[in-house]
Motif scaffolding. Structure first.
Motif, mmCIF file in Angstrom:
data_model
loop_
_atom_site.group_PDB
_atom_site.id
_atom_site.type_symbol
_atom_site.label_atom_id
_atom_site.label_comp_id
_atom_site.label_asym_id
_atom_site.label_seq_id
_atom_site.Cartn_x
_atom_site.Cartn_y
_atom_site.Cartn_z
ATOM 1 N N ARG A 109 0.835 -1.211 0.000
ATOM 2 C CA ARG A 109 0.000 0.000 0.000
ATOM 3 C C ARG A 109 0.866 1.255 0.000
ATOM 4 O O ARG A 109 0.565 2.230 -0.678
ATOM 5 C CB ARG A 109 -0.948 0.001 1.204
ATOM 6 C CG ARG A 109 -2.151 -0.914 1.034
ATOM 7 C CD ARG A 109 -3.211 -0.657 2.101
ATOM 8 N NE ARG A 109 -2.736 -0.925 3.456
ATOM 9 C CZ ARG A 109 -2.715 -2.120 4.037
ATOM 10 N NH1 ARG A 109 -3.150 -3.176 3.374
ATOM 11 N NH2 ARG A 109 -2.264 -2.269 5.265
ATOM 12 N N LEU A 110 1.962 1.228 0.759
ATOM 13 C CA LEU A 110 2.880 2.360 0.805
ATOM 14 C C LEU A 110 3.521 2.588 -0.562
ATOM 15 O O LEU A 110 3.590 3.730 -1.037
ATOM 16 C CB LEU A 110 3.959 2.127 1.862
ATOM 17 C CG LEU A 110 4.986 3.238 2.043
ATOM 18 C CD1 LEU A 110 4.319 4.536 2.513
ATOM 19 C CD2 LEU A 110 6.039 2.808 3.057
ATOM 20 N N LEU A 111 3.948 1.522 -1.220
ATOM 21 C CA LEU A 111 4.541 1.614 -2.555
ATOM 22 C C LEU A 111 3.548 2.232 -3.536
ATOM 23 O O LEU A 111 3.884 3.160 -4.266
ATOM 24 C CB LEU A 111 4.971 0.228 -3.049
ATOM 25 C CG LEU A 111 5.508 0.183 -4.471
ATOM 26 C CD1 LEU A 111 7.011 0.419 -4.465
ATOM 27 C CD2 LEU A 111 5.197 -1.132 -5.122
ATOM 28 N N ILE A 112 2.329 1.740 -3.525
ATOM 29 C CA ILE A 112 1.300 2.259 -4.432
ATOM 30 C C ILE A 112 1.006 3.721 -4.115
ATOM 31 O O ILE A 112 0.951 4.563 -5.009
ATOM 32 C CB ILE A 112 0.026 1.389 -4.376
ATOM 33 C CG1 ILE A 112 0.319 0.011 -4.982
ATOM 34 C CG2 ILE A 112 -1.135 2.070 -5.100
ATOM 35 C CD1 ILE A 112 -0.782 -1.016 -4.752
ATOM 36 N N GLY A 113 0.851 4.040 -2.847
ATOM 37 C CA GLY A 113 0.572 5.425 -2.454
ATOM 38 C C GLY A 113 1.686 6.379 -2.842
ATOM 39 O O GLY A 113 1.431 7.500 -3.289
ATOM 40 N N PHE A 123 0.910 -1.497 -11.586
ATOM 41 C CA PHE A 123 1.322 -1.867 -10.230
ATOM 42 C C PHE A 123 1.412 -3.380 -10.049
ATOM 43 O O PHE A 123 2.281 -3.864 -9.327
ATOM 44 C CB PHE A 123 0.417 -1.218 -9.176
ATOM 45 C CG PHE A 123 0.791 0.201 -8.906
ATOM 46 C CD1 PHE A 123 2.002 0.519 -8.303
ATOM 47 C CD2 PHE A 123 -0.040 1.229 -9.287
ATOM 48 C CE1 PHE A 123 2.370 1.829 -8.065
ATOM 49 C CE2 PHE A 123 0.313 2.551 -9.066
ATOM 50 C CZ PHE A 123 1.521 2.852 -8.448
ATOM 51 N N ILE A 124 0.562 -4.114 -10.726
ATOM 52 C CA ILE A 124 0.663 -5.578 -10.675
ATOM 53 C C ILE A 124 2.006 -6.012 -11.258
ATOM 54 O O ILE A 124 2.714 -6.847 -10.684
ATOM 55 C CB ILE A 124 -0.516 -6.240 -11.424
ATOM 56 C CG1 ILE A 124 -1.804 -6.048 -10.622
ATOM 57 C CG2 ILE A 124 -0.248 -7.727 -11.682
ATOM 58 C CD1 ILE A 124 -3.071 -6.427 -11.371
ATOM 59 N N LYS A 125 2.371 -5.423 -12.383
ATOM 60 C CA LYS A 125 3.651 -5.765 -13.016
ATOM 61 C C LYS A 125 4.819 -5.311 -12.149
ATOM 62 O O LYS A 125 5.815 -6.027 -12.015
ATOM 63 C CB LYS A 125 3.747 -5.143 -14.406
ATOM 64 C CG LYS A 125 4.987 -5.585 -15.156
ATOM 65 C CD LYS A 125 4.925 -5.210 -16.608
ATOM 66 C CE LYS A 125 6.097 -5.846 -17.355
ATOM 67 N NZ LYS A 125 5.953 -5.702 -18.789
ATOM 68 N N VAL A 126 4.722 -4.112 -11.572
ATOM 69 C CA VAL A 126 5.787 -3.606 -10.702
ATOM 70 C C VAL A 126 6.020 -4.581 -9.549
ATOM 71 O O VAL A 126 7.162 -4.968 -9.264
ATOM 72 C CB VAL A 126 5.446 -2.194 -10.174
ATOM 73 C CG1 VAL A 126 6.315 -1.817 -8.981
ATOM 74 C CG2 VAL A 126 5.589 -1.162 -11.281
ATOM 75 N N ILE A 127 4.956 -4.972 -8.902
ATOM 76 C CA ILE A 127 5.087 -5.880 -7.756
ATOM 77 C C ILE A 127 5.600 -7.248 -8.208
ATOM 78 O O ILE A 127 6.460 -7.847 -7.566
ATOM 79 C CB ILE A 127 3.752 -5.974 -6.995
ATOM 80 C CG1 ILE A 127 3.461 -4.615 -6.328
ATOM 81 C CG2 ILE A 127 3.780 -7.101 -5.968
ATOM 82 C CD1 ILE A 127 2.059 -4.430 -5.824
ATOM 83 N N ASP A 128 5.109 -7.704 -9.349
ATOM 84 C CA ASP A 128 5.531 -8.993 -9.885
ATOM 85 C C ASP A 128 7.012 -9.003 -10.256
ATOM 86 O O ASP A 128 7.708 -9.991 -10.055
ATOM 87 C CB ASP A 128 4.673 -9.346 -11.105
ATOM 88 C CG ASP A 128 4.975 -10.715 -11.656
ATOM 89 O OD1 ASP A 128 4.991 -11.686 -10.863
ATOM 90 O OD2 ASP A 128 5.195 -10.821 -12.881
ATOM 91 N N LYS A 129 7.514 -7.894 -10.816
ATOM 92 C CA LYS A 129 8.894 -7.816 -11.305
ATOM 93 C C LYS A 129 9.850 -7.160 -10.308
ATOM 94 O O LYS A 129 11.021 -6.977 -10.615
ATOM 95 C CB LYS A 129 8.947 -7.027 -12.628
ATOM 96 C CG LYS A 129 8.133 -7.630 -13.741
ATOM 97 C CD LYS A 129 8.753 -8.915 -14.219
ATOM 98 C CE LYS A 129 7.983 -9.477 -15.407
ATOM 99 N NZ LYS A 129 8.434 -10.784 -15.778
ATOM 100 N N THR A 164 12.270 5.853 -11.166
ATOM 101 C CA THR A 164 12.651 5.768 -12.579
ATOM 102 C C THR A 164 12.248 4.412 -13.144
ATOM 103 O O THR A 164 11.708 4.325 -14.251
ATOM 104 C CB THR A 164 14.173 5.977 -12.739
ATOM 105 O OG1 THR A 164 14.520 7.241 -12.175
ATOM 106 C CG2 THR A 164 14.584 5.938 -14.202
ATOM 107 N N TRP A 165 12.500 3.367 -12.395
ATOM 108 C CA TRP A 165 12.164 2.011 -12.824
ATOM 109 C C TRP A 165 10.647 1.863 -12.999
ATOM 110 O O TRP A 165 10.166 1.323 -13.988
ATOM 111 C CB TRP A 165 12.718 1.016 -11.803
ATOM 112 C CG TRP A 165 12.549 -0.418 -12.154
ATOM 113 C CD1 TRP A 165 13.260 -1.137 -13.071
ATOM 114 C CD2 TRP A 165 11.611 -1.326 -11.574
ATOM 115 N NE1 TRP A 165 12.828 -2.434 -13.098
ATOM 116 C CE2 TRP A 165 11.812 -2.580 -12.186
ATOM 117 C CE3 TRP A 165 10.622 -1.200 -10.593
ATOM 118 C CZ2 TRP A 165 11.053 -3.700 -11.858
ATOM 119 C CZ3 TRP A 165 9.880 -2.312 -10.262
ATOM 120 C CH2 TRP A 165 10.092 -3.544 -10.892
ATOM 121 N N ILE A 166 9.886 2.380 -12.041
ATOM 122 C CA ILE A 166 8.420 2.305 -12.112
ATOM 123 C C ILE A 166 7.901 3.144 -13.275
ATOM 124 O O ILE A 166 7.015 2.713 -14.016
ATOM 125 C CB ILE A 166 7.790 2.741 -10.768
ATOM 126 C CG1 ILE A 166 8.093 1.693 -9.689
ATOM 127 C CG2 ILE A 166 6.283 2.954 -10.909
ATOM 128 C CD1 ILE A 166 7.707 2.111 -8.277
#
Length: 181
Positions: free
Chosen positions: A19-23, A51-57, A69-71
């Motif tokens: 949640r913190l990452l998404i926020g 965000f699904i891909k970010v968390i997955d990768k 930058t990566w996100i």
């Protein structure tokens, strides 16, 4: 919490860290996606997919760059691919012709930032992407190069051209306003 701690906790399955990452990066992802996708439902769905891909990768993120930058790279590429897939941008990004949309009017209630974003939305996708990354998201030229995969000279050129086109839009808006008086 620093980026390494955040990544470690997300990889550990912490829902509060997710949640913190998404926020923390939601605004960035929305900016990236909204430059290419105009339909609210598509935009919302694509942001979720980012965000699904970010968390997955996230396990492949090696801290060679900032996490933002990566996100942003993931969001940019997914948005461009979506736009191409949906044929929202009918021609190659390099060949996008400038088009002036409807007259943009500023009302007393309208925020100046919103007005500027409406002007930026009239730019071709490649121009508004680099302009948004540079001015709104505060990325440096090297970071924009990493996000977009464009050469630095191209990024600088697009920012320069985008500013010139924005100037032209503002001048044309001013003429329309003067003509109405």
């Amino acid at each position: 919490m620093d980026e390494k701690q955040l990544v470690r906790q997300v990889l550990g399955g912490s829902e509060s860290a997710i949640r913190l990452l998404i926020g923390k990066y939601e605004r960035l992802v929305v900016h990236m996606v909204s430059r290419a996708v105009y339909n609210d439902q598509d935009r919302e769905e694509l942001c979720q997919d980012v965000f699904i891909k970010v968390i997955d990768k996230l396990g492949t993120f090696n801290f060679d760059s900032k996490l933002s930058t990566w996100i942003a790279t993931i969001a940019f590429r997914m948005a461009v691919n979506f736009a191409k897939k949906k044929k929202l941008d009918q021609v190659e990004l390099e060949e996008v012709e400038f088009r002036i949309g409807e007259t943009v009017e500023v009302t007393e209630q309208e925020d100046m930032n919103r007005f500027i974003l409406r002007l930026v939305d009239q730019l071709p996708l490649n121009y508004k992407s680099v302009l948004t990354l540079f001015y709104l998201d505060g990325f440096s030229y090297p970071e924009i190069v990493e996000i977009t995969g464009m050469p630095e000279g191209t990024v600088k050129n697009y920012i320069h051209r985008a500013r010139l086109k924005l100037k032209k839009i503002v001048e044309e808006q001013a003429k329309k306003e003067v003509a109405l008086l």
